[in-house]
Write a protein that holds these residues in place. Structure first.
Motif, short mmCIF file in Angstrom:
data_model
loop_
_atom_site.label_atom_id
_atom_site.label_comp_id
_atom_site.label_asym_id
_atom_site.label_seq_id
_atom_site.Cartn_x
_atom_site.Cartn_y
_atom_site.Cartn_z
N ARG A 56 0.92 -1.01 -0.06
CA ARG A 56 -0.07 0.09 0.15
C ARG A 56 0.85 1.29 -0.09
NH1 ARG A 56 -5.03 -0.25 1.13
NH2 ARG A 56 -4.97 -1.73 2.65
N SER A 57 1.95 1.20 0.88
CA SER A 57 3.11 2.32 0.83
C SER A 57 3.39 2.55 -0.39
CB SER A 57 3.88 1.94 1.85
OG SER A 57 5.01 2.88 1.98
N ILE A 58 4.04 1.66 -1.16
CA ILE A 58 4.64 1.49 -2.21
C ILE A 58 3.69 2.38 -3.28
CG2 ILE A 58 5.70 0.32 -4.30
CD1 ILE A 58 6.77 -1.61 -2.37
N LEU A 59 2.68 1.55 -3.65
CA LEU A 59 1.50 2.18 -4.46
C LEU A 59 1.05 3.73 -4.25
CD1 LEU A 59 -0.64 -0.89 -4.64
CD2 LEU A 59 0.86 -0.12 -6.67
N GLY A 69 -1.69 -9.63 -5.06
CA GLY A 69 -0.68 -10.66 -4.83
C GLY A 69 -0.94 -12.05 -5.36
N PHE A 70 -2.05 -12.23 -5.88
CA PHE A 70 -2.32 -13.45 -6.65
C PHE A 70 -2.35 -13.44 -7.97
CE2 PHE A 70 -3.45 -13.42 -1.98
CZ PHE A 70 -2.83 -14.39 -1.56
N CYS A 71 -2.27 -14.25 -8.58
CA CYS A 71 -2.33 -14.21 -10.14
C CYS A 71 -3.83 -14.60 -10.55
CB CYS A 71 -1.56 -15.50 -10.96
SG CYS A 71 -1.64 -15.41 -12.69
N GLU A 72 -4.27 -13.41 -11.50
CA GLU A 72 -5.55 -13.52 -11.86
C GLU A 72 -5.92 -14.59 -12.99
OE1 GLU A 72 -6.27 -9.62 -13.71
OE2 GLU A 72 -5.24 -10.20 -15.46
N THR A 73 -4.88 -15.23 -13.42
CA THR A 73 -5.10 -16.29 -14.41
C THR A 73 -5.04 -17.70 -13.71
OG1 THR A 73 -4.09 -14.99 -16.00
CG2 THR A 73 -4.21 -17.19 -16.38
N CYS A 74 -4.12 -17.98 -13.04
CA CYS A 74 -4.10 -19.27 -12.27
C CYS A 74 -4.20 -19.36 -10.72
CB CYS A 74 -2.75 -19.84 -12.66
SG CYS A 74 -1.23 -19.08 -11.81
N LYS A 130 -3.21 6.31 -17.33
CA LYS A 130 -3.61 5.01 -17.28
C LYS A 130 -3.02 4.43 -16.21
CE LYS A 130 -4.42 5.31 -22.35
NZ LYS A 130 -3.85 4.96 -23.62
N LEU A 131 -1.58 4.72 -15.90
CA LEU A 131 -1.08 3.98 -14.84
C LEU A 131 -1.56 4.38 -13.63
CD1 LEU A 131 1.44 2.56 -13.80
CD2 LEU A 131 2.71 4.56 -13.95
N VAL A 132 -2.04 5.45 -13.36
CA VAL A 132 -2.64 6.13 -11.84
C VAL A 132 -3.99 5.03 -11.99
CG1 VAL A 132 -3.87 7.80 -10.76
CG2 VAL A 132 -1.71 8.17 -11.76
N LYS A 133 -4.75 4.82 -12.99
CA LYS A 133 -5.80 4.08 -13.04
C LYS A 133 -5.47 2.54 -12.45
CE LYS A 133 -9.79 2.16 -15.62
NZ LYS A 133 -10.20 2.02 -16.80
N LYS A 134 -4.33 2.00 -12.99
CA LYS A 134 -4.02 0.71 -12.62
C LYS A 134 -3.35 0.71 -11.22
CE LYS A 134 -1.67 -2.39 -15.39
NZ LYS A 134 -0.78 -2.82 -16.51
N ILE A 135 -2.76 1.84 -10.60
CA ILE A 135 -2.52 1.84 -9.19
C ILE A 135 -3.66 1.73 -8.50
CG2 ILE A 135 -1.30 3.35 -7.51
CD1 ILE A 135 0.56 4.27 -9.92
N ASP A 136 -4.89 2.59 -8.92
CA ASP A 136 -5.92 2.49 -8.12
C ASP A 136 -6.65 1.29 -7.98
OD1 ASP A 136 -5.81 5.39 -7.39
OD2 ASP A 136 -6.93 5.88 -9.06
N ILE A 158 -4.83 -0.66 -5.57
CA ILE A 158 -5.26 -0.65 -4.14
C ILE A 158 -6.51 -1.16 -3.88
CG2 ILE A 158 -5.99 1.29 -2.80
CD1 ILE A 158 -3.76 2.88 -4.26
N SER A 159 -7.48 -1.05 -4.97
CA SER A 159 -8.83 -1.79 -4.59
C SER A 159 -8.39 -3.10 -4.38
CB SER A 159 -9.47 -1.60 -5.70
OG SER A 159 -9.83 -0.15 -5.93
N MET A 160 -7.81 -3.77 -5.18
CA MET A 160 -7.47 -5.43 -4.94
C MET A 160 -6.77 -5.44 -3.56
SD MET A 160 -5.90 -6.42 -8.83
CE MET A 160 -5.74 -8.10 -8.30
N LEU A 161 -5.81 -4.50 -2.92
CA LEU A 161 -5.37 -4.72 -1.80
C LEU A 161 -6.57 -4.76 -0.82
CD1 LEU A 161 -2.14 -2.55 -1.36
CD2 LEU A 161 -2.30 -4.98 -0.88
N ASN A 162 -7.57 -3.86 -0.88
CA ASN A 162 -8.74 -3.46 0.13
C ASN A 162 -9.36 -4.87 0.04
OD1 ASN A 162 -7.53 -1.04 0.92
ND2 ASN A 162 -8.89 -0.08 -0.66
#
Length: 146
Positions: A37-40, A108-113, A90-96, A99-103
């Motif tokens: 969260r701090s990094i993002l 930290g888990f692969c969306e594919t596998c 676009k990068l800020v959107k990915k960061i947001d 952060i939503s995924m963190l919440n």
């Protein structure tokens, strides 16, 4: 050579101490979540500061040069700066999204596998949504389409 603006599009310019997981610590423990969260947030704040600087710079530098060459040069500079800001938007959107995924507990888990994404990969690319194996396969498939 990467410029300061280019460096903002990856996380290499961020200053943080790499996370050392404790023995037996589960993936995406509360301490790890706060680390990322701090990094993002640091990354996002840096990008937003650049947006503010760009707006002020364009307002301060906007001139109606009588010489067409000077005017064209300024317009080319502004165009390049605006393209960079669009990439950063676009990068800020990915960061947001990260952060939503963190919440939500999905970061930290692969969306594919579904396996854990390595800590070093997340520190190098905090917006990563795939493990290295799945990302590599996607890139191979993309090359085959071309």
């Amino acid at each position: 050579m990467a410029t300061n603006k280019d460096k903002n599009l990856d996380a290499s310019h961020l200053e943080f101490k790499p996370y050392k997981a404790k023995k037996g610590e589960e993936h995406m423990s509360p301490a790890q979540v706060e680390h990322f969260r701090s990094i993002l947030m640091q990354w996002k704040e840096g990008l937003m500061d650049d947006v503010d600087r760009t707006v002020h710079h364009m307002q301060d530098e906007a001139s109606n040069f009588p010489d067409p060459t000077d005017r064209a040069s300024q317009e080319a500079d502004f165009s390049l700066e605006l393209r960079t800001r669009d990439r950063e938007r676009k990068l800020v959107k990915k960061i947001d999204e990260s952060i939503s995924m963190l919440n939500a507990g999905d970061y930290g888990f692969c969306e594919t596998c579904g396996i854990e994404i390595a800590m070093k990969r997340l520190e190098a690319r905090p917006t990563a949504t795939q493990c290295i194996d799945c990302k590599s396969l996607d890139e191979i498939r993309e090359k085959q389409k071309i």
